[in-house]
Structure formats: structure tokens, C-alpha cells
Design a protein around this motif. Structure first.
Motif, PDB file in Angstrom:
ATOM      1  N   VAL A  45       0.879  -1.153  -0.001  1.00 16.05           N
ATOM      2  CA  VAL A  45       0.011   0.125   0.039  1.00 16.05           C
ATOM      3  C   VAL A  45       0.891   1.201   0.132  1.00 16.05           C
ATOM      4  O   VAL A  45       0.537   2.079  -0.749  1.00 16.05           O
ATOM      5  CB  VAL A  45      -1.083  -0.317   1.119  1.00 16.05           C
ATOM      6  N   HIS A  46       2.020   1.181   0.807  1.00 18.62           N
ATOM      7  CA  HIS A  46       2.753   2.221   0.676  1.00 18.62           C
ATOM      8  C   HIS A  46       3.470   2.485  -0.582  1.00 18.62           C
ATOM      9  O   HIS A  46       3.679   3.672  -1.100  1.00 18.62           O
ATOM     10  CB  HIS A  46       4.138   2.013   1.880  1.00 18.62           C
ATOM     11  N   PHE A  48       2.072   1.661  -3.322  1.00 21.35           N
ATOM     12  CA  PHE A  48       1.084   2.326  -4.220  1.00 21.35           C
ATOM     13  C   PHE A  48       0.888   3.733  -4.255  1.00 21.35           C
ATOM     14  O   PHE A  48       0.797   4.488  -5.120  1.00 21.35           O
ATOM     15  CB  PHE A  48      -0.299   1.470  -4.327  1.00 21.35           C
ATOM     16  N   VAL A  49       0.840   4.229  -2.918  1.00 23.99           N
ATOM     17  CA  VAL A  49       0.582   5.590  -2.591  1.00 23.99           C
ATOM     18  C   VAL A  49       1.812   6.449  -2.879  1.00 23.99           C
ATOM     19  O   VAL A  49       1.355   7.674  -3.545  1.00 23.99           O
ATOM     20  CB  VAL A  49       0.082   5.731  -0.821  1.00 23.99           C
ATOM     21  N   ARG A  50       2.874   6.095  -2.824  1.00 30.61           N
ATOM     22  CA  ARG A  50       3.964   6.713  -3.160  1.00 30.61           C
ATOM     23  C   ARG A  50       3.983   6.911  -4.656  1.00 30.61           C
ATOM     24  O   ARG A  50       4.420   7.926  -5.265  1.00 30.61           O
ATOM     25  CB  ARG A  50       5.213   5.935  -2.561  1.00 30.61           C
ATOM     26  N   LEU A  52       1.517   6.700  -6.719  1.00 31.97           N
ATOM     27  CA  LEU A  52       0.565   7.606  -7.283  1.00 31.97           C
ATOM     28  C   LEU A  52       0.724   9.051  -7.047  1.00 31.97           C
ATOM     29  O   LEU A  52       0.398   9.933  -7.918  1.00 31.97           O
ATOM     30  CB  LEU A  52      -0.789   7.198  -6.681  1.00 31.97           C
ATOM     31  N   LEU A  53       1.267   9.485  -5.725  1.00 37.03           N
ATOM     32  CA  LEU A  53       1.666  10.727  -5.324  1.00 37.03           C
ATOM     33  C   LEU A  53       2.844  11.382  -6.363  1.00 37.03           C
ATOM     34  O   LEU A  53       2.600  12.418  -6.786  1.00 37.03           O
ATOM     35  CB  LEU A  53       1.829  10.713  -3.786  1.00 37.03           C
ATOM     36  N   TYR A  94       9.392   9.978  -6.676  1.00 36.73           N
ATOM     37  CA  TYR A  94       9.342   8.626  -6.251  1.00 36.73           C
ATOM     38  C   TYR A  94      10.654   8.126  -5.599  1.00 36.73           C
ATOM     39  O   TYR A  94      10.465   7.757  -4.291  1.00 36.73           O
ATOM     40  CB  TYR A  94       9.068   7.277  -7.302  1.00 36.73           C
TER      41      TYR A  94
END
Length: 100
Positions: A45-46, A48-50, A52-53, A94
Motif C-alpha cells: 500500500v505504501h 502504491f500511494v508513493r 500515485l503521489l 518517487y
């Protein structure tokens, strides 16, 4: 599939039944609980969020710089430069977020 193993069977009512193989589920019908996947790990999840951000921030930075820096803001050059800058800045963001 090996001989003797069946994945789907048509029952008497006309609907399709999914049956697991003897090796997979011990000769019992496949239930909805068997189809559930395990919840995602926090590390996934980390990431994926990283990702996407960084993609969103890179898109904003890349398109803004390409729009301001190009001689014709409505041309194809702006799109190509915006995509190139988006990829470069998203990769940099990233990696930078990972070092925080």
C-alpha cells in the motif's frame, strides 16, 4: 488439467457450478470464501500511494513547465515535452519520497 479433474459442471437447474479440483480443495464445491484474497500488505500500500503521489506531482510539474517553456503552448511539442518531464519528475519524486 489432469484426467478426472473438472472445473465446471452444469447442474440440473441450468446454472453453472464451479468445482475445485481434488488436489486444490479436497473434492468439495468452491465457495465464495475460497475466492477471497488476502488483504494487501502495508508495504504494498505504501508503494502504491508513493507511486500515485509521485505521478500526480510529476504530471503537475511536467505539464506546467512544458506549458510555460514552450513557444507555442497549444502545439504538439508541449504534449511531448510535458510527458517527458512528467516521467522524469515522477521518477525523481518517487525516489526522493523513498529517502524521506
Amino acid at each position: 488439467m489432469e484426467s478426472g479433474e473438472r472445473r465446471s459442471v452444469i447442474n440440473g437447474r441450468g446454472g453453472a457450478h464451479l468445482r475445485a479440483t481434488a488436489r486444490d480443495r479436497g473434492r468439495r464445491p468452491l465457495r465464495a470464501d475460497d475466492l477471497m484474497t488476502s488483504p494487501p500488505r502495508p508495504r504494498d500500500v505504501h508503494r502504491f500511494v508513493r507511486g500515485l503521489l509521485s505521478l500526480l506531482l510529476g504530471l503537475f510539474v511536467g505539464s506546467s513547465v512544458a506549458f510555460v517553456g514552450s513557444p507555442d503552448p497549444t502545439g504538439v511539442f508541449t504534449l511531448v515535452a510535458g510527458l517527458a518531464l512528467t516521467v522524469a519528475s515522477a521518477a525523481g519524486i518517487y525516489v526522493g519520497i523513498g529517502r524521506l
